[in-house]
Design a protein around this motif. Structure first.
Motif, PDB file in Angstrom:
ATOM      1  N   ILE A  59      -8.403   8.033   0.093  1.00  0.00           N
ATOM      2  CA  ILE A  59      -9.423   6.974   0.131  1.00  0.00           C
ATOM      3  C   ILE A  59     -10.263   7.099   1.395  1.00  0.00           C
TER       4      ILE A  59
ATOM      5  N   ILE B  79      -7.197  -1.564  -2.011  1.00  0.00           N
ATOM      6  CA  ILE B  79      -6.840  -0.712  -3.156  1.00  0.00           C
ATOM      7  C   ILE B  79      -5.327  -0.584  -3.255  1.00  0.00           C
ATOM      8  N   GLY B  80      -4.660  -0.426  -2.119  1.00  0.00           N
ATOM      9  CA  GLY B  80      -3.197  -0.330  -2.138  1.00  0.00           C
ATOM     10  C   GLY B  80      -2.552  -1.573  -2.709  1.00  0.00           C
TER      11      GLY B  80
ATOM     12  N   TRP C   4      -3.476  -1.579  -6.600  1.00  0.00           N
ATOM     13  CA  TRP C   4      -3.379  -0.358  -7.380  1.00  0.00           C
ATOM     14  C   TRP C   4      -2.585  -0.519  -8.678  1.00  0.00           C
ATOM     15  N   SER C   5      -1.513  -1.259  -8.661  1.00  0.00           N
ATOM     16  CA  SER C   5      -0.727  -1.444  -9.885  1.00  0.00           C
ATOM     17  C   SER C   5      -1.561  -2.113 -10.975  1.00  0.00           C
TER      18      SER C   5
ATOM     19  N   ASP D 151       3.757  -0.565 -13.623  1.00  0.00           N
ATOM     20  CA  ASP D 151       4.643  -0.195 -12.499  1.00  0.00           C
ATOM     21  C   ASP D 151       5.704  -1.278 -12.355  1.00  0.00           C
TER      22      ASP D 151
ATOM     23  N   SER E 193       2.516   1.660  -3.415  1.00  0.00           N
ATOM     24  CA  SER E 193       1.660   1.917  -4.574  1.00  0.00           C
ATOM     25  C   SER E 193       0.875   3.221  -4.472  1.00  0.00           C
ATOM     26  N   ILE E 194       0.231   3.490  -3.342  1.00  0.00           N
ATOM     27  CA  ILE E 194      -0.581   4.712  -3.254  1.00  0.00           C
ATOM     28  C   ILE E 194      -0.022   5.723  -2.266  1.00  0.00           C
TER      29      ILE E 194
ATOM     30  N   ARG F  28      -4.241   0.485 -12.108  1.00  0.00           N
ATOM     31  CA  ARG F  28      -3.610   1.528 -12.925  1.00  0.00           C
ATOM     32  C   ARG F  28      -3.256   1.010 -14.314  1.00  0.00           C
TER      33      ARG F  28
ATOM     34  N   GLY G 196      -2.430   8.826  -0.857  1.00  0.00           N
ATOM     35  CA  GLY G 196      -3.498   8.025  -1.446  1.00  0.00           C
ATOM     36  C   GLY G 196      -4.374   7.380  -0.395  1.00  0.00           C
TER      37      GLY G 196
ATOM     38  N   THR H 108       0.828  -1.206   0.000  1.00  0.00           N
ATOM     39  CA  THR H 108       0.000   0.000   0.000  1.00  0.00           C
ATOM     40  C   THR H 108       0.860   1.252   0.000  1.00  0.00           C
TER      41      THR H 108
END
Length: 131
Positions: free
Chosen positions: A70, A109-110, A113-114, A125, A61-62, A117, A66, A58
């Motif tokens: 959220i 989500i973390g 996320w890759s 990523d 990534s965010i 995205r 981020g 997490t």
């Protein structure tokens, strides 16, 4: 489907650690430490391993920004739901479950996320490689 599994595991990780019922690691550790400290320690280490995996992914990534976004978005949704009378935030048990849900969303989500995205933007990523 992969996001749902990552989110579900994050929710189970958080809820297994603590939730407003008596069925959680924190309560078990308090009540049963003198009876089975080895089991409490082993399960605690398994939970820590899960947190290390999720938190590292997490943060990479965010990031903190981020995660805060959220949580702010989820808080705004709750605000709208309370303004329209859809939910009442006076029940502490409901607040605890909503907090667990929000935390699991951040971790899910973390962790994903890759993949999200890449699906949206086509960008990939990669991890930093030191030589």
């Amino acid at each position: 489907m992969s996001f749902l599994l990552r989110w579900l595991f994050a929710f189970l990780l958080l809820a297994a650690t603590w939730n407003p019922t008596v069925w959680n690691w924190t309560r078990a550790a308090q009540v049963h430490w003198n009876d089975v400290p080895s089991i409490i320690t082993l399960t605690g280490l398994l939970l820590v391993a899960g947190y290390v995996i999720y938190l590292r992914a997490t943060v990479r990534s965010i990031g903190l920004g981020g995660a805060v976004f959220i949580l702010a978005f989820f808080a705004a949704l709750l605000w709208v739901a309370t303004d329209f009378g859809l939910i009442s935030l006076t029940d502490p048990g409901l607040l605890a479950w909503l907090g667990l849900f929000a935390g699991s969303l951040v971790l899910g989500i973390g962790m994903s996320w890759s993949i999200i995205r890449r699906a949206i933007s086509g960008q990939v990523d990669t991890d930093d490689v030191e030589e």
